[in-house]
Design a protein around this motif. Structure first.
Motif, short mmCIF file in Angstrom:
data_model
loop_
_atom_site.label_atom_id
_atom_site.label_comp_id
_atom_site.label_asym_id
_atom_site.label_seq_id
_atom_site.Cartn_x
_atom_site.Cartn_y
_atom_site.Cartn_z
N GLY A 71 -24.16 7.17 24.87
CA GLY A 71 -25.58 7.05 24.56
C GLY A 71 -26.39 8.32 24.50
N GLY A 72 -25.76 9.47 24.42
CA GLY A 72 -26.51 10.72 24.38
C GLY A 72 -27.49 10.80 23.22
N ILE A 73 -27.03 10.44 22.04
CA ILE A 73 -27.90 10.50 20.86
C ILE A 73 -28.90 9.34 20.88
CG2 ILE A 73 -27.92 10.34 18.34
CD1 ILE A 73 -25.33 12.06 18.44
N ALA A 74 -28.45 8.16 21.30
CA ALA A 74 -29.37 7.01 21.42
C ALA A 74 -30.50 7.34 22.39
CB ALA A 74 -28.60 5.77 21.89
N GLY A 81 -39.39 8.04 20.61
CA GLY A 81 -40.23 6.88 20.30
C GLY A 81 -39.63 5.92 19.31
N ARG A 82 -38.39 6.12 18.95
CA ARG A 82 -37.73 5.21 18.01
C ARG A 82 -37.10 4.06 18.78
NH1 ARG A 82 -36.90 8.98 13.40
NH2 ARG A 82 -37.29 11.05 14.23
N SER A 83 -37.00 2.92 18.15
CA SER A 83 -36.34 1.76 18.74
C SER A 83 -34.85 1.86 18.39
CB SER A 83 -36.94 0.49 18.15
OG SER A 83 -36.22 -0.63 18.57
N VAL A 84 -34.00 1.85 19.42
CA VAL A 84 -32.57 2.07 19.20
C VAL A 84 -31.76 0.90 19.74
CG1 VAL A 84 -30.62 3.62 19.62
CG2 VAL A 84 -32.94 4.56 19.47
N LEU A 85 -30.84 0.44 18.92
CA LEU A 85 -29.85 -0.52 19.35
C LEU A 85 -28.54 0.25 19.45
CD1 LEU A 85 -28.83 -3.33 20.03
CD2 LEU A 85 -28.67 -3.79 17.56
N ALA A 86 -28.06 0.47 20.67
CA ALA A 86 -26.82 1.21 20.91
C ALA A 86 -25.68 0.20 21.00
CB ALA A 86 -26.93 2.02 22.20
N VAL A 87 -24.72 0.31 20.09
CA VAL A 87 -23.64 -0.67 19.98
C VAL A 87 -22.30 -0.01 20.28
CG1 VAL A 87 -22.48 -2.26 18.41
CG2 VAL A 87 -24.94 -1.89 18.21
N SER A 88 -21.57 -0.63 21.20
CA SER A 88 -20.23 -0.17 21.54
C SER A 88 -19.39 -1.35 21.97
CB SER A 88 -20.28 0.85 22.68
OG SER A 88 -18.96 1.20 23.10
N PRO A 89 -18.12 -1.37 21.57
CA PRO A 89 -17.25 -2.45 22.04
C PRO A 89 -16.66 -2.15 23.43
CG PRO A 89 -16.06 -1.08 20.49
CD PRO A 89 -17.47 -0.55 20.56
N ARG A 90 -17.00 -1.02 24.01
CA ARG A 90 -16.41 -0.59 25.29
C ARG A 90 -17.30 -0.99 26.46
NH1 ARG A 90 -11.86 2.39 25.04
NH2 ARG A 90 -12.30 2.89 27.21
N PHE A 102 -32.09 3.60 29.39
CA PHE A 102 -32.79 4.59 28.56
C PHE A 102 -34.03 3.98 27.91
CE2 PHE A 102 -28.25 6.11 27.73
CZ PHE A 102 -28.28 7.00 28.79
N HIS A 103 -35.07 4.79 27.77
CA HIS A 103 -36.33 4.38 27.16
C HIS A 103 -36.11 4.01 25.69
CE1 HIS A 103 -40.62 4.18 26.64
NE2 HIS A 103 -40.56 5.04 25.65
N ASN A 104 -36.59 2.84 25.28
CA ASN A 104 -36.52 2.35 23.89
C ASN A 104 -35.11 2.08 23.39
OD1 ASN A 104 -39.32 2.40 23.49
ND2 ASN A 104 -39.28 4.55 22.89
N VAL A 105 -34.14 1.93 24.30
CA VAL A 105 -32.74 1.70 23.90
C VAL A 105 -32.26 0.37 24.46
CG1 VAL A 105 -30.36 2.54 24.03
CG2 VAL A 105 -32.24 4.18 23.82
N GLU A 106 -31.80 -0.49 23.53
CA GLU A 106 -31.14 -1.73 23.91
C GLU A 106 -29.64 -1.50 23.73
OE1 GLU A 106 -30.45 -6.27 22.24
OE2 GLU A 106 -32.13 -5.11 21.45
N VAL A 107 -28.86 -1.91 24.71
CA VAL A 107 -27.41 -1.73 24.66
C VAL A 107 -26.75 -3.08 24.39
CG1 VAL A 107 -25.36 -1.03 25.96
CG2 VAL A 107 -27.53 0.17 26.30
N ARG A 108 -25.84 -3.07 23.42
CA ARG A 108 -25.05 -4.29 23.14
C ARG A 108 -23.58 -3.94 23.15
NH1 ARG A 108 -27.63 -7.62 18.58
NH2 ARG A 108 -29.81 -7.65 19.23
#
Length: 150
Positions: A71-74, A81-90, A102-108
């Motif tokens: 998630g470094g870049i996310a 201030g961008r809305s981020v969906l961080a996606v990983s199968p791990r 992380f602020h403004n980051v949803e993890v899936r």
């Protein structure tokens, strides 16, 4: 399949040796202008992230970071201030990022192939595109289905 074994070994090496906490960068870095040597590896990884982020247009408000690693870049995109969906199968990566909140980051924790997401302004494959090489046509169709029309 040999590719699956190599991919797992690569990810395990990156996680065990290079990056261990949420927000770390799981990539080899941008070495231009840096001397050779392992002591410069953290700077090269940060340089890569900065270079990549410099190419994201100001108008981009929503990003899906596919294969987001730890998630470094996310995290950086969320701090902008961008809305981020961080996606990983791990699951191990997702757990660390979720705990870090992380602020403004949803993890899936799922694969891009099965992701049900709202349209986004930008799909980011910082270093994950190679994992889709077996069926690039299907991956591009998936991208067209998720990207917000311009």
């Amino acid at each position: 399949m040999p590719g699956d074994v190599f991919g797992e070994l690569y990810l395990r090496f990156m996680f065990d040796v290079i990056a261990r906490r949420a927000g770390d960068h799981l990539h080899w870095g941008l070495w231009s202008g840096l001397p050779a040597g392992g002591e410069h590896f953290p700077a090269a990884r940060e340089r890569f992230a900065e270079h990549l982020l410099s190419h994201v247009p100001e108008t981009v408000r929503s990003v899906i970071d596919v294969g987001c690693g730890l998630g470094g870049i996310a995290k950086s995109l969320g701090e902008q201030g961008r809305s981020v969906l961080a996606v990983s199968p791990r699951a191990d990566h997702c757990a660390l990022m979720s705990e870090a909140a992380f602020h403004n980051v949803e993890v899936r924790c799922e694969s891009f192939e099965t992701l049900a997401a709202e349209p986004a302004d930008l799909l980011l494959f910082a270093e994950s595109l190679n994992f889709f090489a077996r069926d690039i046509g299907a991956m591009l169709d998936r991208c067209r289905a998720i990207l917000r029309p311009v």
